[in-house]
Design an enzyme around this catalytic site. Structure first.
Site, PDB file in Angstrom:
ATOM      1  N   LEU A 110       0.519  -2.607   9.617  1.00 27.63           N
ATOM      2  CA  LEU A 110       0.137  -1.169   8.756  1.00 27.63           C
ATOM      3  C   LEU A 110      -1.465  -1.558   8.020  1.00 27.63           C
ATOM      4  CD1 LEU A 110       2.883  -0.460   8.626  1.00 27.63           C
ATOM      5  CD2 LEU A 110       2.273   1.178   6.900  1.00 27.63           C
TER       6      LEU A 110
ATOM      7  N   TYR B 196     -14.514   3.218  11.066  1.00 26.00           N
ATOM      8  CA  TYR B 196     -13.552   2.890  10.792  1.00 26.00           C
ATOM      9  C   TYR B 196     -12.247   3.760  11.490  1.00 26.00           C
ATOM     10  CZ  TYR B 196      -8.462   5.167   9.108  1.00 26.00           C
ATOM     11  OH  TYR B 196      -7.262   5.064   9.187  1.00 26.00           O
TER      12      TYR B 196
ATOM     13  N   GLY C 113       0.675  -0.586  -0.033  1.00 27.73           N
ATOM     14  CA  GLY C 113      -0.411  -0.606  -0.144  1.00 27.73           C
ATOM     15  C   GLY C 113       0.615   1.419   0.043  1.00 27.73           C
ATOM     16  N   PHE C 114       0.278   1.778  -0.026  1.00 28.85           N
ATOM     17  CA  PHE C 114       1.026   3.694   0.121  1.00 28.85           C
ATOM     18  C   PHE C 114       1.896   3.710   0.748  1.00 28.85           C
ATOM     19  CE2 PHE C 114       0.066   7.779   2.491  1.00 28.85           C
ATOM     20  CZ  PHE C 114       0.792   8.873   1.369  1.00 28.85           C
ATOM     21  N   ILE C 115       1.564   3.653   2.504  1.00 36.07           N
ATOM     22  CA  ILE C 115       2.636   4.377   3.648  1.00 36.07           C
ATOM     23  C   ILE C 115       3.454   2.857   3.394  1.00 36.07           C
ATOM     24  CG2 ILE C 115       3.222   4.910   5.947  1.00 36.07           C
ATOM     25  CD1 ILE C 115       0.316   5.726   6.144  1.00 36.07           C
TER      26      ILE C 115
ATOM     27  N   THR D  70     -11.291  -6.912   9.311  1.00 38.63           N
ATOM     28  CA  THR D  70     -10.033  -6.877   8.644  1.00 38.63           C
ATOM     29  C   THR D  70      -9.184  -5.742   9.868  1.00 38.63           C
ATOM     30  OG1 THR D  70     -10.680  -6.528   6.530  1.00 38.63           O
ATOM     31  CG2 THR D  70      -8.458  -5.277   6.791  1.00 38.63           C
TER      32      THR D  70
ATOM     33  N   LYS E 299     -10.366   1.104  14.759  1.00 37.47           N
ATOM     34  CA  LYS E 299      -9.531   1.224  15.172  1.00 37.47           C
ATOM     35  C   LYS E 299      -8.760   1.009  16.356  1.00 37.47           C
ATOM     36  CE  LYS E 299      -5.703   2.350  12.119  1.00 37.47           C
ATOM     37  NZ  LYS E 299      -5.290   1.106  11.243  1.00 37.47           N
TER      38      LYS E 299
HETATM   39  N1  LIG Z   1      -2.753   7.215   4.666  1.00 34.74           N
HETATM   40  C1  LIG Z   1      -3.617   8.194   5.875  1.00 34.74           C
HETATM   41  O1  LIG Z   1      -2.706   9.412   5.852  1.00 34.74           O
HETATM   42  C2  LIG Z   1      -2.889   7.686   7.239  1.00 34.74           C
HETATM   43  C3  LIG Z   1      -3.218   8.355   8.044  1.00 34.74           C
HETATM   44  C4  LIG Z   1      -2.946   8.094   9.623  1.00 34.74           C
HETATM   45  C5  LIG Z   1      -2.799   6.293   9.920  1.00 34.74           C
HETATM   46  N2  LIG Z   1      -3.183   5.551   8.706  1.00 34.74           N
HETATM   47  C6  LIG Z   1      -3.061   3.906   8.860  1.00 34.74           C
HETATM   48  O2  LIG Z   1      -1.814   3.402   7.650  1.00 34.74           O
HETATM   49  C7  LIG Z   1      -1.457   2.409   7.673  1.00 34.74           C
HETATM   50  C8  LIG Z   1      -1.577   2.619   5.985  1.00 34.74           C
HETATM   51  O3  LIG Z   1      -3.142   3.186   5.450  1.00 34.74           O
HETATM   52  P1  LIG Z   1      -2.215   4.437   4.115  1.00 34.74           P
HETATM   53  O4  LIG Z   1      -3.161   5.021   3.495  1.00 34.74           O
HETATM   54  O5  LIG Z   1      -0.984   3.707   3.422  1.00 34.74           O
HETATM   55  O6  LIG Z   1      -3.392   3.228   2.909  1.00 34.74           O
HETATM   56  P2  LIG Z   1      -3.492   1.757   1.903  1.00 34.74           P
HETATM   57  O7  LIG Z   1      -4.819   1.498   1.805  1.00 34.74           O
HETATM   58  O8  LIG Z   1      -2.894   2.584   1.225  1.00 34.74           O
HETATM   59  O9  LIG Z   1      -2.995   0.544   2.493  1.00 34.74           O
HETATM   60  C9  LIG Z   1      -3.834  -0.754   3.091  1.00 34.74           C
HETATM   61  C10 LIG Z   1      -2.869  -2.050   3.291  1.00 34.74           C
HETATM   62  O10 LIG Z   1      -3.329  -3.318   3.669  1.00 34.74           O
HETATM   63  C11 LIG Z   1      -4.021  -3.464   2.924  1.00 34.74           C
HETATM   64  N3  LIG Z   1      -5.126  -4.890   3.614  1.00 34.74           N
HETATM   65  C12 LIG Z   1      -6.538  -4.205   3.403  1.00 34.74           C
HETATM   66  N4  LIG Z   1      -7.556  -5.667   4.045  1.00 34.74           N
HETATM   67  C13 LIG Z   1      -6.254  -6.209   3.699  1.00 34.74           C
HETATM   68  C14 LIG Z   1      -6.238  -8.260   4.508  1.00 34.74           C
HETATM   69  N5  LIG Z   1      -7.609  -8.220   4.301  1.00 34.74           N
HETATM   70  N6  LIG Z   1      -5.106  -8.338   3.985  1.00 34.74           N
HETATM   71  C15 LIG Z   1      -4.145  -8.106   4.387  1.00 34.74           C
HETATM   72  N7  LIG Z   1      -3.884  -6.948   3.559  1.00 34.74           N
HETATM   73  C16 LIG Z   1      -4.819  -6.377   3.397  1.00 34.74           C
HETATM   74  C17 LIG Z   1      -3.428  -3.695   1.325  1.00 34.74           C
HETATM   75  O11 LIG Z   1      -3.763  -4.484  -0.004  1.00 34.74           O
HETATM   76  C18 LIG Z   1      -2.970  -2.076   1.240  1.00 34.74           C
HETATM   77  O12 LIG Z   1      -1.923  -2.264   1.220  1.00 34.74           O
HETATM   78  C19 LIG Z   1      -2.920   2.179   8.107  1.00 34.74           C
HETATM   79  O13 LIG Z   1      -3.562   1.174   8.540  1.00 34.74           O
HETATM   80  C20 LIG Z   1      -4.359   3.227   7.998  1.00 34.74           C
HETATM   81  O14 LIG Z   1      -5.134   3.354   8.997  1.00 34.74           O
HETATM   82  C21 LIG Z   1      -2.898   5.935   7.294  1.00 34.74           C
END
Ligand SMILES: NC(=O)c1ccc[n+]([C@@H]2O[C@H](COP(=O)([O-])OP(=O)(O)OC[C@H]3O[C@@H](n4cnc5c(N)ncnc54)[C@H](O)[C@@H]3O)[C@@H](O)[C@H]2O)c1
Length: 324
Positions: free
Chosen positions: A78, A146, A11-13, A97, A150
């Site tokens: 993540l 959501y 994913g992104f982060i 999830t 969390k």
């Molecule tokens: N982007 C933000 O601004 C932000 C801010 C605070 C916290 N977060 C947290 O950071 C983490 C990553 O978020 P992101 O923005 O990179 O989002 P994202 O959607 O790009 O990444 C989430 C990843 O989780 C994987 N995933 C989802 N369901 C799954 C499953 N059932 N089994 C295996 N993998 C699964 C997806 O394939 C994806 O690679 C998350 O926990 C999110 O809550 C993000």
């Protein structure tokens, strides 16, 4: 900590974190969401792909998570469903999830004696600021399914620390942005609507404020927290302690792109009033005090890098599919 598992690594982060950890010499096992085409998400074309061990599975599946964690001494968790609008449609999917997935990570970490288990939370768990800046003691107030999922995952993680002495740390990023973020988020959706030359730009509520951190700084913060000798059983914010309204942010992006498109609030994108988080501003005193984290990006510098990156892969973005 040497051998680590990163869930959500496609994913992104997660993809930025995976690459940074490889760069820093960790042996990284990347847990990808299973799909029949064996896609590695954003790591598909990574220059580091030969240095990463890839494992596919589903965080909802205990067997898959447990066998992925076996042999690792550190875990960055993540993987999650992250979009707020979809959590209105399928709340149970978020429970399965985000809560059960976190249970699988915690229980497997316990089973295999993991020394460092980092669980990724979100500033959404605070809800609209009741005081600013928001420190880690601020009350939790879930305003979307959501956020509720969390809060539940965080509490489960803390209970594993208190009940079983599992070395768990909660990292709580405020809004993160940068290359590879999907158009479900405000910055990529604004950038790609502008780059696609739309004359009328459509957004939801323009008045809420957020505290934006560039993804490379978020990732550096996560690693700094993981490497800190203290902080087991604690929650740590990652954010810049700077707030900007969504309307002003969009104006800033428009100026950087040099577009004269008109900004319009689209009623269909506005969230239910009590669900809209009006204000998020991070108190980052704790991360500065406990780690050597030093953010490298201003909002302008991060936006410029993000615009350049989206411009190169504009065909991948479909902002019309998202109600941001
Ligand atoms: N982007 C933000 O601004 C932000 C801010 C605070 C916290 N977060 C947290 O950071 C983490 C990553 O978020 P992101 O923005 O990179 O989002 P994202 O959607 O790009 O990444 C989430 C990843 O989780 C994987 N995933 C989802 N369901 C799954 C499953 N059932 N089994 C295996 N993998 C699964 C997806 O394939 C994806 O690679 C998350 O926990 C999110 O809550 C993000």
């Amino acid at each position: 900590m040497k051998n680590i598992l990163i869930t959500g690594s496609g994913g992104f982060i997660g993809s930025h974190l995976t690459e940074e950890c490889v760069k820093r010499g960790f042996k990284v096992r990347a847990f990808l969401h299973y799909n029949s085409s064996s896609s590695r998400g954003w790591l598909e074309d990574s220059v580091y792909k030969n240095d990463i061990e890839f494992i596919s599975g589903d965080v909802r599946d205990y067997d898959a998570v447990s066998s992925a964690i076996k042999g690792c001494d550190g875990v960055f968790h993540l993987a999650a469903l992250v979009g707020i609008p979809y959590s209105y449609v399928s709340p149970l999917a978020y429970i399965r999830t985000n809560v059960e997935g976190t249970y699988n990570v915690l229980q497997s970490s316990r089973e295999y004696n993991v020394k460092n288990c980092l669980v990724t939370s979100t500033s959404e768990t605070y809800g609209t600021a009741q005081h600013v800046p928001i420190d880690e003691k601020h009350p939790r107030n879930a305003q979307s399914p959501y956020a509720a999922s969390k809060v539940a995952a965080d509490q489960l993680a803390l209970s594993y620390y208190r009940s079983f002495d599992l070395p768990v740390k909660i990292v709580r990023p405020f809004n993160t942005f940068g290359p590879r973020q999907s158009a479900r988020a405000i910055i990529p959706t604004a950038i790609c609507q502008m780059l696609k030359g739309q004359m009328e730009l459509k957004f939801g509520n323009l008045s809420p404020t957020r505290d934006f951190t560039f993804v490379k700084d978020t990732v550096a913060g996560m690693i700094a927290i993981a490497q800190c000798e203290k902080l087991n059983g604690e929650e740590v914010n990652i954010g810049m302690n700077q707030e900007i309204s969504i309307g002003d942010l969009i104006q800033k992006i428009a100026k950087l792109i040099n577009t004269s498109s008109k900004i319009k609030q689209d009623q269909s994108r506005v969230r239910p009033e009590a669900s809209e988080v009006q204000r998020l501003l991070c108190d980052n005193t704790k991360i500065f005090k406990e780690t050597n984290w030093k953010p490298q990006y201003t909002l302008e510098k991060g936006l410029t890098e993000t615009i350049d990156s989206i411009a190169k892969s504009l065909h991948l973005y479909k902002p019309e599919l998202y109600n941001v």
